[in-house]
Design an enzyme around this catalytic site. Structure first.
Site, PDB file in Angstrom:
ATOM      1  N   HIS A   1       8.718  55.043 124.371  1.00 59.14           N
ATOM      2  CA  HIS A   1       9.001  53.592 124.403  1.00 59.14           C
ATOM      3  C   HIS A   1       9.455  53.142 126.088  1.00 59.14           C
ATOM      4  CE1 HIS A   1       9.247  49.992 121.504  1.00 59.14           C
ATOM      5  NE2 HIS A   1       8.449  49.671 122.574  1.00 59.14           N
TER       6      HIS A   1
ATOM      7  N   ASP B   1      10.593  47.630 116.046  1.00 58.13           N
ATOM      8  CA  ASP B   1      11.536  48.872 116.168  1.00 58.13           C
ATOM      9  C   ASP B   1      12.502  49.151 115.245  1.00 58.13           C
ATOM     10  OD1 ASP B   1      12.526  51.076 117.599  1.00 58.13           O
ATOM     11  OD2 ASP B   1      11.927  50.296 119.735  1.00 58.13           O
TER      12      ASP B   1
ATOM     13  N   HIS C   1      14.820  50.591 116.396  1.00 53.57           N
ATOM     14  CA  HIS C   1      15.873  50.467 117.274  1.00 53.57           C
ATOM     15  C   HIS C   1      16.164  49.351 118.256  1.00 53.57           C
ATOM     16  CE1 HIS C   1      14.415  54.657 116.357  1.00 53.57           C
ATOM     17  NE2 HIS C   1      15.879  54.906 116.227  1.00 53.57           N
TER      18      HIS C   1
ATOM     19  N   ASP D   1      16.648  49.534 121.755  1.00 56.55           N
ATOM     20  CA  ASP D   1      16.253  49.919 122.986  1.00 56.55           C
ATOM     21  C   ASP D   1      16.667  48.975 124.113  1.00 56.55           C
ATOM     22  OD1 ASP D   1      14.954  51.971 121.520  1.00 56.55           O
ATOM     23  OD2 ASP D   1      12.937  50.931 121.888  1.00 56.55           O
TER      24      ASP D   1
ATOM     25  N   HIS E   1      14.000  56.086 126.785  1.00 57.87           N
ATOM     26  CA  HIS E   1      13.382  55.093 125.663  1.00 57.87           C
ATOM     27  C   HIS E   1      14.160  54.162 125.049  1.00 57.87           C
ATOM     28  CE1 HIS E   1      13.258  57.992 122.018  1.00 57.87           C
ATOM     29  NE2 HIS E   1      14.416  58.022 122.747  1.00 57.87           N
TER      30      HIS E   1
ATOM     31  N   ASP F   1       6.754  50.225 118.211  1.00 66.33           N
ATOM     32  CA  ASP F   1       7.389  51.363 118.025  1.00 66.33           C
ATOM     33  C   ASP F   1       6.868  51.919 116.683  1.00 66.33           C
ATOM     34  OD1 ASP F   1       9.031  53.540 117.737  1.00 66.33           O
ATOM     35  OD2 ASP F   1      10.552  52.947 119.013  1.00 66.33           O
TER      36      ASP F   1
ATOM     37  N   ASP G   1       8.207  54.053 114.875  1.00 65.41           N
ATOM     38  CA  ASP G   1       9.343  54.218 113.793  1.00 65.41           C
ATOM     39  C   ASP G   1       9.968  52.947 113.305  1.00 65.41           C
ATOM     40  OD1 ASP G   1      11.219  53.017 115.738  1.00 65.41           O
ATOM     41  OD2 ASP G   1      11.634  54.879 116.738  1.00 65.41           O
TER      42      ASP G   1
ATOM     43  N   GLU H   1       5.292  55.810 120.739  1.00 64.62           N
ATOM     44  CA  GLU H   1       6.234  56.863 119.926  1.00 64.62           C
ATOM     45  C   GLU H   1       5.462  57.497 118.617  1.00 64.62           C
ATOM     46  OE1 GLU H   1       9.496  57.848 120.837  1.00 64.62           O
ATOM     47  OE2 GLU H   1       9.937  56.181 122.208  1.00 64.62           O
TER      48      GLU H   1
HETATM   49  N1  LIG Z   1      12.330  54.082 121.480  1.00 62.82           N
HETATM   50  C1  LIG Z   1      13.111  54.820 120.717  1.00 62.82           C
HETATM   51  N2  LIG Z   1      12.662  55.408 119.677  1.00 62.82           N
HETATM   52  N3  LIG Z   1      14.220  54.820 120.973  1.00 62.82           N
HETATM   53  C2  LIG Z   1      15.439  55.437 120.111  1.00 62.82           C
HETATM   54  C3  LIG Z   1      16.687  55.164 120.819  1.00 62.82           C
HETATM   55  C4  LIG Z   1      17.942  55.809 120.220  1.00 62.82           C
HETATM   56  C5  LIG Z   1      19.213  55.562 120.601  1.00 62.82           C
HETATM   57  N4  LIG Z   1      19.638  54.366 120.674  1.00 62.82           N
HETATM   58  C6  LIG Z   1      19.396  56.110 122.188  1.00 62.82           C
HETATM   59  O1  LIG Z   1      19.580  55.129 122.790  1.00 62.82           O
HETATM   60  O2  LIG Z   1      19.128  57.145 122.805  1.00 62.82           O
HETATM   61 MN   LIG Z   2      11.677  51.996 120.505  1.00 63.86          MN
HETATM   62 MN   LIG Z   3      12.518  53.171 117.749  1.00 62.87          MN
END
Ligand SMILES: NC(=[NH2+])NCCC[C@H](N)C(=O)O
Ligand SMILES: [Mn+2]
Ligand SMILES: [Mn+2]
Length: 303
Positions: A103, A126, A128, A130, A143, A230, A232, A275
């Site tokens: 990402h 997402d 998350h 991010d 990411h 994303d 996920d 992702e």
């Molecule tokens: N693009 C993603 N899948 N991001 C996941 C981030 C996970 C976690 N918050 C980190 O900063 O490491």
């Molecule tokens: Mn993401």
């Molecule tokens: Mn994510």
């Protein structure tokens, strides 16, 4: 705003996995092409120009500059190239469709789009947020940082990609499907006033209502809307091929409904799907799902 979808799409693959902890998303663009993205979009009536992949180095062949911003050099380089390519395709009045990759590539995509659309809305799907910076990231993985960067926070070599001109307006940035935030991310989201529809709101309001509100926010007073998706965000049951899976995600239909409603609103001017981790995927299921979602986003209907 009513930018009537461009029927000319430029596909750009970004096989970068340096922003994530695990390998496998570098093969995402291949997997998505193998799942017939070009054929699907052509069948929907689009003219497709596949620009191929931006060359990205592997972790074993480049320098991990520090532990708080891993692979900063290479991530900055690839995103700068992506930014230029996206801006170039938009200058030709084409719709950029970016295939990730991790990402962190949103940094390049969005800075490229911003060269043409100073007032841009973003729908960020997402699990998350991010929205970490080097100071708040638990992992040092970039990411987990692109939202902060696109809103003007973070390392200057990332916020500087594409020049220091426009940055996104946090009031035109909406997150959907969130269920995993680090403590520093919660603070920054509140400070910036980003609208977040977590899974809780989706459960209570339903996806149709969430999208109605979200679309209003990003479409009013903007020149276009970027969809950053994303994989996920979807429940790992349906999308197992992602590096950072989180339980309790969108169902198959919720994710499609969201895309269909964006399509019906006729607001989207660029998109990226990121992702897809082929090493963790099950017979290319997640890549196929990404292609199906692109179909729904770009006008595919049952009847
Ligand atoms: N693009 C993603 N899948 N991001 C996941 C981030 C996970 C976690 N918050 C980190 O900063 O490491
Ligand atoms: Mn993401
Ligand atoms: Mn994510």
């Amino acid at each position: 705003m009513n930018p009537t979808i461009n029927n000319r799409i430029s596909i750009i693959g970004v096989p970068l996995d340096l922003g994530a902890d695990r390998r496998g998303v570098d093969m995402g663009p291949s997997a998505i092409r193998y799942a017939k993205v070009g054929e699907k979009l052509q069948a929907l009536g689009y003219e497709i120009d596949d620009k191929g992949d931006i060359a990205a180095n592997r972790p074993d062949s480049c320098y991990v500059d520090g532990t708080s911003l891993k692979y900063l050099d290479e991530i900055e380089r690839v995103n700068t190239e992506l930014c230029h390519m996206v801006a170039e395709e938009m200058a030709k009045a084409r719709f950029p469709l970016i295939l990730g990759g991790d990402h962190s590539i949103a940094i390049g995509t969005i800075s490229g789009v911003l060269q043409h659309k100073k007032k841009l809305g973003v729908l960020w799907f997402d699990a998350h947020g991010d929205i970490n910076t080097a100071a708040t990231s638990p992992s040092g993985n970039i990411h987990g940082m692109p939202v902060a960067v696109c809103l003007g926070r973070g390392h200057e070599r990332l916020t500087g990609v594409g020049g220091r001109a426009a940055k996104l307006d946090p009031e035109k940035f909406v997150m959907i499907g969130i269920r995993d935030l680090d403590p520093g991310e919660k603070m920054l989201l509140k400070e910036l006033g980003v609208v977040v529809y977590t899974m809780h709101e989706i459960d209570i309001m339903g996806m149709a209502k969430v999208m109605e509100e979200a679309i209003k926010i990003v479409a009013n007073g903007t020149e276009g809307v970027h969809v950053s998706f994303d994989m996920d965000v979807i429940d790992p049951l349906h999308a197992p091929g992602v590096g950072t899976p989180v339980l309790g995600g969108l169902t198959y239909r919720e994710s499609h409904l969201a895309m269909e409603l964006i399509s019906a609103a006729n607001i989207v001017t660029s998109a990226e799907f990121v992702e897809v981790n082929t090493v963790l995927d099950n017979r290319n299921q997640t890549a196929k799902m990404a292609v199906d979602l692109m179909g729904s986003l770009l006008g595919e209907r049952v009847l």
